[in-house]
Motif scaffolding. Structure first.
Motif, PDB file in Angstrom:
ATOM      1  N   LEU A   1       0.828  -1.200   0.000  1.00 33.15           N
ATOM      2  CA  LEU A   1       0.000   0.000   0.000  1.00 33.15           C
ATOM      3  C   LEU A   1       0.865   1.252   0.000  1.00 33.15           C
ATOM      4  N   LYS A   2       1.953   1.228   0.746  1.00 33.02           N
ATOM      5  CA  LYS A   2       2.858   2.385   0.763  1.00 33.02           C
ATOM      6  C   LYS A   2       3.476   2.588  -0.615  1.00 33.02           C
ATOM      7  N   ALA A   3       3.842   1.493  -1.279  1.00 35.69           N
ATOM      8  CA  ALA A   3       4.414   1.588  -2.625  1.00 35.69           C
ATOM      9  C   ALA A   3       3.387   2.162  -3.599  1.00 35.69           C
ATOM     10  N   LEU A   4       2.123   1.731  -3.459  1.00 36.23           N
ATOM     11  CA  LEU A   4       1.068   2.270  -4.321  1.00 36.23           C
ATOM     12  C   LEU A   4       0.866   3.758  -4.076  1.00 36.23           C
ATOM     13  N   GLN A   5       0.897   4.162  -2.816  1.00 36.57           N
ATOM     14  CA  GLN A   5       0.753   5.584  -2.501  1.00 36.57           C
ATOM     15  C   GLN A   5       1.902   6.395  -3.082  1.00 36.57           C
ATOM     16  N   GLU A   6       3.116   5.857  -3.010  1.00 38.89           N
ATOM     17  CA  GLU A   6       4.267   6.559  -3.561  1.00 38.89           C
ATOM     18  C   GLU A   6       4.157   6.673  -5.081  1.00 38.89           C
ATOM     19  N   GLU A   7       3.693   5.588  -5.734  1.00 35.78           N
ATOM     20  CA  GLU A   7       3.510   5.631  -7.180  1.00 35.78           C
ATOM     21  C   GLU A   7       2.440   6.649  -7.559  1.00 35.78           C
ATOM     22  N   LEU A   8       1.368   6.682  -6.787  1.00 33.90           N
ATOM     23  CA  LEU A   8       0.301   7.643  -7.048  1.00 33.90           C
ATOM     24  C   LEU A   8       0.810   9.069  -6.885  1.00 33.90           C
ATOM     25  N   SER A   9       1.589   9.303  -5.840  1.00 35.96           N
ATOM     26  CA  SER A   9       2.149  10.638  -5.629  1.00 35.96           C
ATOM     27  C   SER A   9       3.086  11.026  -6.763  1.00 35.96           C
ATOM     28  N   ALA A  10       3.906  10.088  -7.210  1.00 37.40           N
ATOM     29  CA  ALA A  10       4.827  10.369  -8.316  1.00 37.40           C
ATOM     30  C   ALA A  10       4.053  10.670  -9.595  1.00 37.40           C
ATOM     31  N   ALA A  11       2.981   9.914  -9.838  1.00 40.42           N
ATOM     32  CA  ALA A  11       2.163  10.150 -11.033  1.00 40.42           C
ATOM     33  C   ALA A  11       1.487  11.514 -10.955  1.00 40.42           C
ATOM     34  N   GLN A  12       1.039  11.890  -9.766  1.00 40.96           N
ATOM     35  CA  GLN A  12       0.404  13.201  -9.603  1.00 40.96           C
ATOM     36  C   GLN A  12       1.407  14.317  -9.833  1.00 40.96           C
ATOM     37  N   ARG A  13       2.615  14.158  -9.305  1.00 44.74           N
ATOM     38  CA  ARG A  13       3.648  15.180  -9.534  1.00 44.74           C
ATOM     39  C   ARG A  13       3.983  15.282 -11.022  1.00 44.74           C
ATOM     40  N   GLU A  14       4.058  14.153 -11.671  1.00 45.99           N
ATOM     41  CA  GLU A  14       4.350  14.142 -13.111  1.00 45.99           C
ATOM     42  C   GLU A  14       3.231  14.812 -13.898  1.00 45.99           C
ATOM     43  N   ARG A  15       2.007  14.533 -13.494  1.00 42.69           N
ATOM     44  CA  ARG A  15       0.857  15.152 -14.162  1.00 42.69           C
ATOM     45  C   ARG A  15       0.857  16.662 -13.981  1.00 42.69           C
TER      46      ARG A  15
ATOM     47  N   SER B   1      -9.870  18.277 -12.251  1.00 42.47           N
ATOM     48  CA  SER B   1      -8.756  17.362 -12.097  1.00 42.47           C
ATOM     49  C   SER B   1      -8.427  17.159 -10.618  1.00 42.47           C
ATOM     50  N   GLY B   2      -8.470  18.224  -9.844  1.00 45.34           N
ATOM     51  CA  GLY B   2      -8.223  18.120  -8.408  1.00 45.34           C
ATOM     52  C   GLY B   2      -9.280  17.283  -7.714  1.00 45.34           C
ATOM     53  N   ASP B   3     -10.540  17.452  -8.141  1.00 48.12           N
ATOM     54  CA  ASP B   3     -11.616  16.639  -7.575  1.00 48.12           C
ATOM     55  C   ASP B   3     -11.406  15.166  -7.898  1.00 48.12           C
ATOM     56  N   GLU B   4     -10.991  14.886  -9.119  1.00 52.29           N
ATOM     57  CA  GLU B   4     -10.744  13.497  -9.518  1.00 52.29           C
ATOM     58  C   GLU B   4      -9.617  12.892  -8.689  1.00 52.29           C
ATOM     59  N   LYS B   5      -8.574  13.675  -8.457  1.00 50.65           N
ATOM     60  CA  LYS B   5      -7.454  13.186  -7.658  1.00 50.65           C
ATOM     61  C   LYS B   5      -7.893  12.882  -6.239  1.00 50.65           C
ATOM     62  N   ARG B   6      -8.675  13.799  -5.653  1.00 52.68           N
ATOM     63  CA  ARG B   6      -9.165  13.580  -4.287  1.00 52.68           C
ATOM     64  C   ARG B   6     -10.059  12.341  -4.230  1.00 52.68           C
ATOM     65  N   GLU B   7     -10.919  12.206  -5.222  1.00 58.76           N
ATOM     66  CA  GLU B   7     -11.830  11.050  -5.253  1.00 58.76           C
ATOM     67  C   GLU B   7     -11.033   9.751  -5.386  1.00 58.76           C
ATOM     68  N   LEU B   8     -10.020   9.751  -6.261  1.00 62.27           N
ATOM     69  CA  LEU B   8      -9.191   8.566  -6.433  1.00 62.27           C
ATOM     70  C   LEU B   8      -8.439   8.243  -5.149  1.00 62.27           C
ATOM     71  N   ARG B   9      -7.897   9.270  -4.494  1.00 59.42           N
ATOM     72  CA  ARG B   9      -7.182   9.070  -3.238  1.00 59.42           C
ATOM     73  C   ARG B   9      -8.122   8.507  -2.177  1.00 59.42           C
ATOM     74  N   ASP B  10      -9.344   9.029  -2.112  1.00 63.04           N
ATOM     75  CA  ASP B  10     -10.326   8.534  -1.148  1.00 63.04           C
ATOM     76  C   ASP B  10     -10.685   7.079  -1.431  1.00 63.04           C
ATOM     77  N   GLN B  11     -10.862   6.753  -2.709  1.00 61.37           N
ATOM     78  CA  GLN B  11     -11.213   5.385  -3.075  1.00 61.37           C
ATOM     79  C   GLN B  11     -10.078   4.422  -2.730  1.00 61.37           C
ATOM     80  N   LEU B  12      -8.834   4.840  -2.982  1.00 63.43           N
ATOM     81  CA  LEU B  12      -7.698   3.990  -2.628  1.00 63.43           C
ATOM     82  C   LEU B  12      -7.601   3.805  -1.120  1.00 63.43           C
ATOM     83  N   GLY B  13      -7.883   4.863  -0.369  1.00 63.16           N
ATOM     84  CA  GLY B  13      -7.883   4.751   1.087  1.00 63.16           C
ATOM     85  C   GLY B  13      -8.948   3.797   1.586  1.00 63.16           C
ATOM     86  N   GLU B  14     -10.136   3.883   0.994  1.00 58.61           N
ATOM     87  CA  GLU B  14     -11.222   2.974   1.362  1.00 58.61           C
ATOM     88  C   GLU B  14     -10.858   1.537   1.016  1.00 58.61           C
TER      89      GLU B  14
END
Length: 106
Positions: free
Chosen positions: A11-25, A49-62
């Motif tokens: 899960l930590k690796a997935l969060q790091e990948e998501l953060s890296a993808a967001q920074r790249e975006r 785009s920010g709403d989508e990111k928050r929604e995706l982050r929330d879904q991953l957390g759930e």
């Protein structure tokens, strides 16, 4: 318990990948586009785009919470009834092997 550590690392690796993808975006969005979007494609704003990111982050957390809860419950059930768990796993393995054997014979 080891599975919890493995799951936590994944899960930590997935969060790091998501953060890296967001920074790249964000870096890509800050750079001027090479080709303007065609009129057929709707132009989305940064707010959406920010709403989508928050929604995706929330879904991953759930999802992470649900998986962790499921594994904890399974571990408790297995610890409470080890013989029953082994018997169920054995029967499930036999049924799966039997069904795959019949399916492969066709």
């Amino acid at each position: 318990m080891a599975s919890d550590q493995v799951l936590s690392r994944e899960l930590k690796a997935l969060q790091e990948e998501l953060s890296a993808a967001q920074r790249e975006r964000q870096a890509t969005a800050a750079a001027p586009p090479i080709q303007p979007p065609s009129p057929a494609e709707p132009v989305t704003g940064a707010e959406e785009s920010g709403d989508e990111k928050r929604e995706l982050r929330d879904q991953l957390g759930e999802l992470a919470n649900a998986v962790t809860s499921f594994l904890e419950d399974a571990e408790k059930d297995i610890s409470a009834h080890p013989a029953q768990s082994v018997a169920i796993a054995l029967v499930a393995g036999i049924l799966i092997g039997w069904s795959l054997g019949r399916w492969g014979a066709r």
